[in-house]
Enzyme design. Structure first.
Site, PDB file in Angstrom:
ATOM      1  N   CYS A 205       0.848  -1.199   0.000  1.00  0.00           N
ATOM      2  CA  CYS A 205       0.000   0.000   0.000  1.00  0.00           C
ATOM      3  C   CYS A 205       0.885   1.252   0.000  1.00  0.00           C
ATOM      4  O   CYS A 205       1.759   1.392  -0.854  1.00  0.00           O
ATOM      5  CB  CYS A 205      -0.957  -0.047   1.196  1.00  0.00           C
ATOM      6  SG  CYS A 205      -2.246   1.221   1.181  1.00  0.00           S
ATOM      7  N   LEU A 206       0.688   2.178   0.937  1.00  0.00           N
ATOM      8  CA  LEU A 206       1.504   3.383   0.990  1.00  0.00           C
ATOM      9  C   LEU A 206       2.972   3.038   1.193  1.00  0.00           C
ATOM     10  O   LEU A 206       3.859   3.762   0.724  1.00  0.00           O
ATOM     11  CB  LEU A 206       1.034   4.303   2.121  1.00  0.00           C
ATOM     12  CG  LEU A 206      -0.413   4.776   2.099  1.00  0.00           C
ATOM     13  CD1 LEU A 206      -0.656   5.766   3.221  1.00  0.00           C
ATOM     14  CD2 LEU A 206      -0.757   5.405   0.776  1.00  0.00           C
TER      15      LEU A 206
END
Length: 603
Positions: A337-338
């Site tokens: 993800c991030l």
């Protein structure tokens, strides 16, 4: 012919005398402009607290843009009138058959695949079936009404559809006890006990919202005991993160260790859940030396930490520690993800600077290009970003409820209204699960870091536009020469797989793309032996031509099973051999405490 003689300039004496100017009174001293800016920001921050961080100005602009363009489109208006008439005819014909025929005639309108509000069998009976079909017919009309119109900005069209959907969901017949057959049947069966239990649940949730007290983890789902329980040691700690080194479970291990960079929006143990579905435990069992970053839960004192601080003090500090513990070996880096976005920035910076410590790069549900970032773009324009920036400027961070509300509204049918019906009207408590406990264990984000992420990446898309600079110099993803394994999930509304796939467009090295069944979390946590799982896997040789995502999807058939197996095999192929496990820690990075460390327990 000679040039004409220049005209002599007038002398000072020849110039006309200036007219006397009236003297103006001296202007009063103006206060510093930042005082006005502070007032503006404080006002917006106060409003943002009431709206949960959503800019009403952005919503009003989108709705107005849609309405004005629709008012200038008589053809679209006629099409909408015709569509309304068609829906009315379908609804009338269905009503007539339902009243006159035995059984349940086929319904003309069906809920969306992710909408579970009408799954109870009694919704097929009269009069509930008519209420359900009337609602779905209205929803169908608004879907067409808020479609793209020539001249209308696409993001405003999408936001207008989102507003319409949110408004309709509020008035769904499933939300009202006297219109929902499941609530009526359950109330009769329990003599109203479900309503009493639901009221108790409601006041519990209300008090939690008002006090924001951290809810204790249910029995059987304790972090460090039941979840995040893979044995290991914290071997590095700084003001941003801890680095966990996991204990080996095999006599020999792959020469190259694995570093996992999770997202800082949640706790890291999404990748170390229960023992049966822990990615960390699986890798350790396959003979890998695994390291995990555990991010600190920041407070207002960390408001000035930026995205590059997370790169330097997170990813790069971890690589330095791993290089001391496993000297002379490259590292398989994996970002989720991030964390994957941050890893891609770090990898491009390392490539630019000649740092070749990465043996491979894996990105899981991580975007590098944000032009097609899905429904999160509904919350990302100049007005919205400024609104969130002012909210974070006031409190120093983006808090947990503000993030949770944003994600919940994307699937309000299931995450808000269906849950409310189950909990408040049917009186059913939330059943704990490892993924559910993790999902409620959110973290905060520093103001500067999140503002840089929203503005620089989401809003301005600098990374793939060639405008993202690290240490004053622009970086490029195409500089990454390490083999890449990129994972997207089929039903991801946070990082849509076609957006994740675009990493292939901006790199030219050895590249594998894996498309997994499931959503943003469930698709990644896909352990071997999980029923009904599949994945697609493709390989692009260095220098090969680009293939668009739809063509790629058509050319790659599903493979039954867990993508973890294919990924672990690929990591083994990138490894140079095996040897004895490294020591737990090293000089300068001696073990500090047992895993899962201290930062994961911060609330």
């Amino acid at each position: 012919m000679s040039d004409p003689a220049p005209t002599p300039l007038p002398t000072k004496a020849a110039l006309p005398a200036p007219r006397p100017q009236p003297r103006l009174p001296a202007a009063p001293p103006r206060p510093a402009s930042h005082s006005y800016d502070t007032l503006d920001r404080a006002t917006r921050a106060a409003l943002a607290r009431m709206t949960g961080g959503v800019s009403p100005f952005a919503l009003l602009e989108s709705w107005t843009d849609w309405a004005v363009h629709l008012s200038r489109a008589p053809g679209r208006q006629m099409a909408l009138a015709e569509h309304a008439a068609e829906n009315a005819v379908k609804l009338g014909a269905y009503t007539l058959r339902a009243l006159t025929e035995e059984g349940h005639p086929p319904a003309p309108f069906a809920p969306k695949a992710y909408d579970h509000r009408f799954t109870h069998p009694s919704w097929q009976k009269l009069p509930y079936a008519l209420w359900q079909q009337s609602f779905l017919a209205t929803q169908d009309w608004w879907d067409m009404a808020t479609g793209r119109i020539r001249g209308l900005r696409p993001d405003n069209a999408d936001r207008a559809r989102f507003i319409a959907r949110q408004t309709l969901d509020l008035f769904s017949p499933a939300n009202f006890p006297w219109m929902n057959p499941q609530i009526i049947e359950e109330t009769i069966r329990q003599d109203g006990r479900n309503i009493a239990d639901g009221a108790e649940h409601y006041f519990e949730d209300l008090m939690h919202i008002l006090t924001q007290e951290h809810q204790s983890q249910p029995e059987g789902y304790r972090v460090g005991e039941d979840l995040a329980a893979t044995p290991g040691k914290v071997v590095m700690r700084n003001e941003i993160c801890e680095l966990i080194q996991y204990a080996p479970e095999t006599e020999t291990v792959k020469s190259e260790p694995v570093l996992i960079v999770p997202a800082w929006i949640m706790k890291y143990y999404i990748l170390d859940l229960s023992p049966h579905n822990s990615m960390v435990r699986y890798l350790v069992e396959q003979g890998f030396t695994v390291f995990m970053l555990s991010w600190r839960n920041p407070g207002a004192e960390m408001a000035d930490l930026g995205l590059d601080d997370y790169r330097r003090m997170g990813v790069m500090a971890a690589l330095d520690a791993i290089s001391a513990i496993v000297p002379g070996q490259k590292v398989h880096a994996n970002g989720y993800c991030l964390g994957g976005t941050l890893l891609s920035i770090a990898a491009a910076t390392m490539a630019r600077d000649g740092d070749d410590r990465l043996a491979s790069v894996t990105l899981m549900a991580a975007q590098t290009d944000f032009a097609e970032a899905g429904e999160l773009l509904l919350f990302t324009d100049e007005s919205q970003v400024a609104f969130i920036e002012d909210l974070m400027w006031d409190q120093g961070y983006l808090d947990r409820p503000q993030m949770t509300r944003t994600f919940a509204t994307m699937r309000a049918e299931d995450l808000i209204y269906s849950r409310a019906v189950q909990r408040y009207f049917l009186g059913r408590p939330d059943m704990p699960s490892d993924l559910g406990v993790w999902n409620n264990d959110t973290t905060r984000m520093p103001a500067r870091m999140h503002a840089e992420y929203l503005r620089g990446l989401f809003l301005e898309n600098r990374l793939t536009a060639g405008r993202y600079a690290v240490d004053g110099r622009v970086i490029a993803l195409k500089d990454i020469k390490a083999p890449m394994f990129v994972v997207g999930t089929e039903n991801d509304h946070i990082a849509p797989w076609r957006s994740v796939y675009k990493a292939k467009l901006f790199t030219d090295g050895d590249f594998r793309f894996c498309l997994v069944k499931g959503g943003h979390n469930g698709g990644i946590v896909s352990e071997p032996g999980h029923p009904r799982k599949h994945y697609r896997l493709g390989h692009r040789e260095p220098g090969a031509f680009y293939m668009d995502p739809d063509t790629w999807l058509a050319d790659h058939d599903p493979i039954p099973g867990s993508w973890w197996i294919a990924w672990a095999d690929w990591l083994a192929e990138q490894s140079s051999g095996e040897g004895p496990p490294p020591a737990m820690g090293a000089d300068g990075h001696a073990p500090i405490c047992d895993a899962p460390g201290d930062y994961v327990h911060q609330v």
